[in-house]
Design a protein around this motif. Structure first.
Motif, PDB file in Angstrom:
ATOM      1  N   ARG A   1      52.563  60.524  25.960  1.00 52.56           N
ATOM      2  CA  ARG A   1      51.604  61.338  25.212  1.00 52.56           C
ATOM      3  C   ARG A   1      50.158  60.911  25.503  1.00 52.56           C
ATOM      4  O   ARG A   1      49.293  61.743  25.714  1.00 52.56           O
ATOM      5  N   SER A   2      49.935  59.618  25.542  1.00 53.51           N
ATOM      6  CA  SER A   2      48.567  59.130  25.725  1.00 53.51           C
ATOM      7  C   SER A   2      48.051  59.352  27.153  1.00 53.51           C
ATOM      8  O   SER A   2      46.858  59.272  27.398  1.00 53.51           O
ATOM      9  N   PHE A   3      48.956  59.604  28.110  1.00 54.59           N
ATOM     10  CA  PHE A   3      48.530  59.874  29.485  1.00 54.59           C
ATOM     11  C   PHE A   3      48.505  61.375  29.792  1.00 54.59           C
ATOM     12  O   PHE A   3      48.126  61.784  30.884  1.00 54.59           O
ATOM     13  N   ALA A   4      48.939  62.197  28.836  1.00 57.13           N
ATOM     14  CA  ALA A   4      49.134  63.623  29.115  1.00 57.13           C
ATOM     15  C   ALA A   4      47.827  64.303  29.523  1.00 57.13           C
ATOM     16  O   ALA A   4      47.797  65.074  30.482  1.00 57.13           O
ATOM     17  N   ASP A   5      46.752  64.010  28.807  1.00 53.44           N
ATOM     18  CA  ASP A   5      45.446  64.595  29.140  1.00 53.44           C
ATOM     19  C   ASP A   5      45.050  64.280  30.566  1.00 53.44           C
ATOM     20  O   ASP A   5      44.627  65.136  31.327  1.00 53.44           O
ATOM     21  N   TYR A   6      45.180  62.995  30.891  1.00 48.04           N
ATOM     22  CA  TYR A   6      44.784  62.518  32.210  1.00 48.04           C
ATOM     23  C   TYR A   6      45.568  63.231  33.305  1.00 48.04           C
ATOM     24  O   TYR A   6      44.986  63.734  34.278  1.00 48.04           O
ATOM     25  N   VAL A   7      46.883  63.287  33.147  1.00 44.44           N
ATOM     26  CA  VAL A   7      47.731  63.930  34.156  1.00 44.44           C
ATOM     27  C   VAL A   7      47.417  65.424  34.238  1.00 44.44           C
ATOM     28  O   VAL A   7      47.329  65.987  35.324  1.00 44.44           O
ATOM     29  N   TRP A   8      47.205  66.049  33.099  1.00 41.65           N
ATOM     30  CA  TRP A   8      46.912  67.479  33.051  1.00 41.65           C
ATOM     31  C   TRP A   8      45.609  67.796  33.788  1.00 41.65           C
ATOM     32  O   TRP A   8      45.534  68.711  34.603  1.00 41.65           O
ATOM     33  N   LEU A   9      44.571  67.015  33.500  1.00 39.51           N
ATOM     34  CA  LEU A   9      43.277  67.253  34.145  1.00 39.51           C
ATOM     35  C   LEU A   9      43.374  66.992  35.652  1.00 39.51           C
ATOM     36  O   LEU A   9      42.821  67.718  36.462  1.00 39.51           O
ATOM     37  N   TRP A  10      44.109  65.935  36.003  1.00 39.47           N
ATOM     38  CA  TRP A  10      44.301  65.629  37.422  1.00 39.47           C
ATOM     39  C   TRP A  10      45.012  66.785  38.134  1.00 39.47           C
ATOM     40  O   TRP A  10      44.631  67.216  39.222  1.00 39.47           O
ATOM     41  N   LEU A  11      46.075  67.303  37.495  1.00 37.34           N
ATOM     42  CA  LEU A  11      46.838  68.399  38.103  1.00 37.34           C
ATOM     43  C   LEU A  11      45.965  69.637  38.313  1.00 37.34           C
ATOM     44  O   LEU A  11      46.065  70.314  39.334  1.00 37.34           O
ATOM     45  N   GLN A  12      45.088  69.908  37.359  1.00 43.16           N
ATOM     46  CA  GLN A  12      44.206  71.070  37.507  1.00 43.16           C
ATOM     47  C   GLN A  12      43.265  70.907  38.690  1.00 43.16           C
ATOM     48  O   GLN A  12      43.085  71.823  39.490  1.00 43.16           O
ATOM     49  N   VAL A  13      42.692  69.711  38.816  1.00 40.79           N
ATOM     50  CA  VAL A  13      41.754  69.473  39.911  1.00 40.79           C
ATOM     51  C   VAL A  13      42.497  69.492  41.252  1.00 40.79           C
ATOM     52  O   VAL A  13      42.068  70.134  42.212  1.00 40.79           O
ATOM     53  N   ALA A  14      43.647  68.807  41.296  1.00 41.57           N
ATOM     54  CA  ALA A  14      44.390  68.713  42.557  1.00 41.57           C
ATOM     55  C   ALA A  14      44.969  70.064  42.977  1.00 41.57           C
ATOM     56  O   ALA A  14      45.176  70.317  44.164  1.00 41.57           O
ATOM     57  N   SER A  15      45.231  70.942  42.020  1.00 46.24           N
ATOM     58  CA  SER A  15      45.833  72.248  42.336  1.00 46.24           C
ATOM     59  C   SER A  15      44.793  73.317  42.615  1.00 46.24           C
ATOM     60  O   SER A  15      45.135  74.383  43.136  1.00 46.24           O
ATOM     61  N   ALA A  16      43.541  73.057  42.264  1.00 41.53           N
ATOM     62  CA  ALA A  16      42.516  74.106  42.284  1.00 41.53           C
ATOM     63  C   ALA A  16      42.441  74.837  43.622  1.00 41.53           C
ATOM     64  O   ALA A  16      42.337  76.059  43.663  1.00 41.53           O
ATOM     65  N   GLU A  17      42.533  74.074  44.724  1.00 30.65           N
ATOM     66  CA  GLU A  17      42.346  74.711  46.031  1.00 30.65           C
ATOM     67  C   GLU A  17      43.451  75.712  46.372  1.00 30.65           C
ATOM     68  O   GLU A  17      43.291  76.544  47.255  1.00 30.65           O
ATOM     69  N   TYR A  18      44.599  75.615  45.691  1.00 31.44           N
ATOM     70  CA  TYR A  18      45.707  76.539  45.983  1.00 31.44           C
ATOM     71  C   TYR A  18      45.756  77.704  44.997  1.00 31.44           C
ATOM     72  O   TYR A  18      46.522  78.642  45.174  1.00 31.44           O
ATOM     73  N   GLY A  19      44.980  77.621  43.944  1.00 36.87           N
ATOM     74  CA  GLY A  19      45.045  78.616  42.870  1.00 36.87           C
ATOM     75  C   GLY A  19      46.103  78.231  41.869  1.00 36.87           C
ATOM     76  O   GLY A  19      47.235  77.879  42.239  1.00 36.87           O
ATOM     77  N   ILE A  20      45.746  78.235  40.598  1.00 34.77           N
ATOM     78  CA  ILE A  20      46.683  77.769  39.565  1.00 34.77           C
ATOM     79  C   ILE A  20      47.073  78.912  38.637  1.00 34.77           C
ATOM     80  O   ILE A  20      46.218  79.617  38.110  1.00 34.77           O
ATOM     81  N   SER A  21      48.370  79.075  38.443  1.00 30.16           N
ATOM     82  CA  SER A  21      48.858  79.939  37.372  1.00 30.16           C
ATOM     83  C   SER A  21      49.326  79.026  36.249  1.00 30.16           C
ATOM     84  O   SER A  21      50.046  78.067  36.496  1.00 30.16           O
ATOM     85  N   ILE A  22      48.917  79.330  35.035  1.00 35.41           N
ATOM     86  CA  ILE A  22      49.425  78.571  33.905  1.00 35.41           C
ATOM     87  C   ILE A  22      50.366  79.476  33.116  1.00 35.41           C
ATOM     88  O   ILE A  22      50.030  80.610  32.808  1.00 35.41           O
TER      89      ILE A  22
END
Ligand SMILES: [Zn+2]
Lengths: 99, 227
Positions: free
Chosen positions: B203-224
């Motif tokens: 739970r305490s790492f969820a924000d970090y992983v979520w933000l990282w995933l958004q940045v790392a995925s940005a170049e491919y386009g993200i569907s949520i």
């Protein structure tokens, strides 16, 4: 960067997943209340710092979280073996350092 | 439909709609990323882009431990859920009546079992009863983790940027479970299929992983998506 074989996960992982915990095979005095200050001090504070082969305790902190031992050359950084806690090393430090 | 680039977008100010819970006696556990407001992000993103991200609703999680009495734990799990205790780096899944149960290998004496949240207590009791007097331990850690799903044609590319682990499909095979470092956070990741991965994150790492995933995925386009 080390690539370390975890004997529990049974595959190689990056050093980032591990934590080094110093010299391996430290025997705690069996009767701490009656051992000498020197025996207790040796156990608590004194560590080898060899130039060459060294047996070290490591933990796979980000993986299975188990402790295991590594025989490593502190000069070349070469890892000769990893083995589980409770197992004996296959590399004999005396033989290897003279060989 | 208006679409936006959700990269770096996070915790909108609007009040998060709470998930609807059937009866008021059920304790409400907010998911770890509830404040990121997936519902509002999901309607703003296009579908079918390179990467799809989903945070699953809070799932039941049980940590199972056994050393000498591992056979007893395996038998108890088998009799209560028809599930085999997985071997090294493996997972076993059973789907029964639309409910999914997954056991993951964590360590030689530890497994992580996921199940529907409302069934976690009953499953724990059933395993305990079946195991009798054997030396096993079960800890309900349901609220402590969240599950994030990463899929899409570029899911493997995102993974390559995020972990040191060899995630080539020939090495990170379907069903394999790996505890590793995701950027700087510890995660339990599982390969469900080629380009379909599951992360179980504290739970305490969820924000970090979520933000990282958004940045790392940005170049491919993200569907949520929401589930
Ligand atoms: Zn390991």
């Amino acid at each position: 960067m080390f690539v370390i074989y975890c004997p529990y996960c049974e595959e190689h992982r990056e050093e980032e997943e591990f934590h080094a915990s110093g010299q391996a095979h430290l025997a705690r005095p069996l009767d701490p209340d009656n051992c000498t200050d020197k025996e207790w001090g040796d156990f608590l504070y004194f560590r080898k710092n060899p130039r060459g082969l060294h047996q070290e305790l490591w933990q796979h902190t980000a993986g299975c979280r188990k402790f295991f031992n590594i025989t490593r050359d502190t000069v070349s950084y070469k890892i000769l073996e990893t083995y589980k806690v409770g197992e004996s090393p296959k590399v004999n430090l005396e033989d290897a350092s003279h060989g | 439909m208006d679409t936006v680039n959700v990269s770096n977008q996070y915790a909108t100010n609007s009040v998060t709609e709470r998930a609807e819970f059937g009866d008021s006696n059920t304790p409400v556990i907010a998911s770890a990323l509830e404040h990121a407001n997936m519902k509002s992000l999901a309607v703003k993103t296009a579908t079918g882009l390179g990467v799809t991200l989903v945070e699953l609703p809070v799932t039941g999680m049980l940590v199972l431990r056994a050393r000498d009495d591992k056979p007893a734990l395996a038998a108890a799990l088998k009799s209560s859920l028809q599930l085999d205790l997985p071997n090294v780096l493996a997972s076993n899944v059973v789907v029964d009546n639309g409910k999914s149960y997954c056991a993951r290998w964590i360590a030689p004496d530890e497994w992580l079992l996921s199940c529907p949240l409302q069934d976690a207590f009953e499953i724990e009791q059933n395993i305990r009863t079946a195991a009798g007097a054997s030396s096993i331990a079960i800890v309900n850690v349901s609220g402590g983790f969240t599950t994030i799903m990463l899929s899409g044609n570029n899911a493997n590319d995102v993974l390559k940027k995020s972990v040191t682990y060899d995630v080539h499909p020939s090495h990170f095979t379907v069903g394999k479970v790996v505890n590793t470092v995701f950027s700087k956070a510890q995660v339990t990741m599982r390969c469900l299929d080629t380009n379909h991965y599951e992360f179980i994150v504290r739970r305490s790492f969820a924000d970090y992983v979520w933000l990282w995933l958004q940045v790392a995925s940005a170049e491919y386009g993200i569907s949520i998506e929401i589930e």
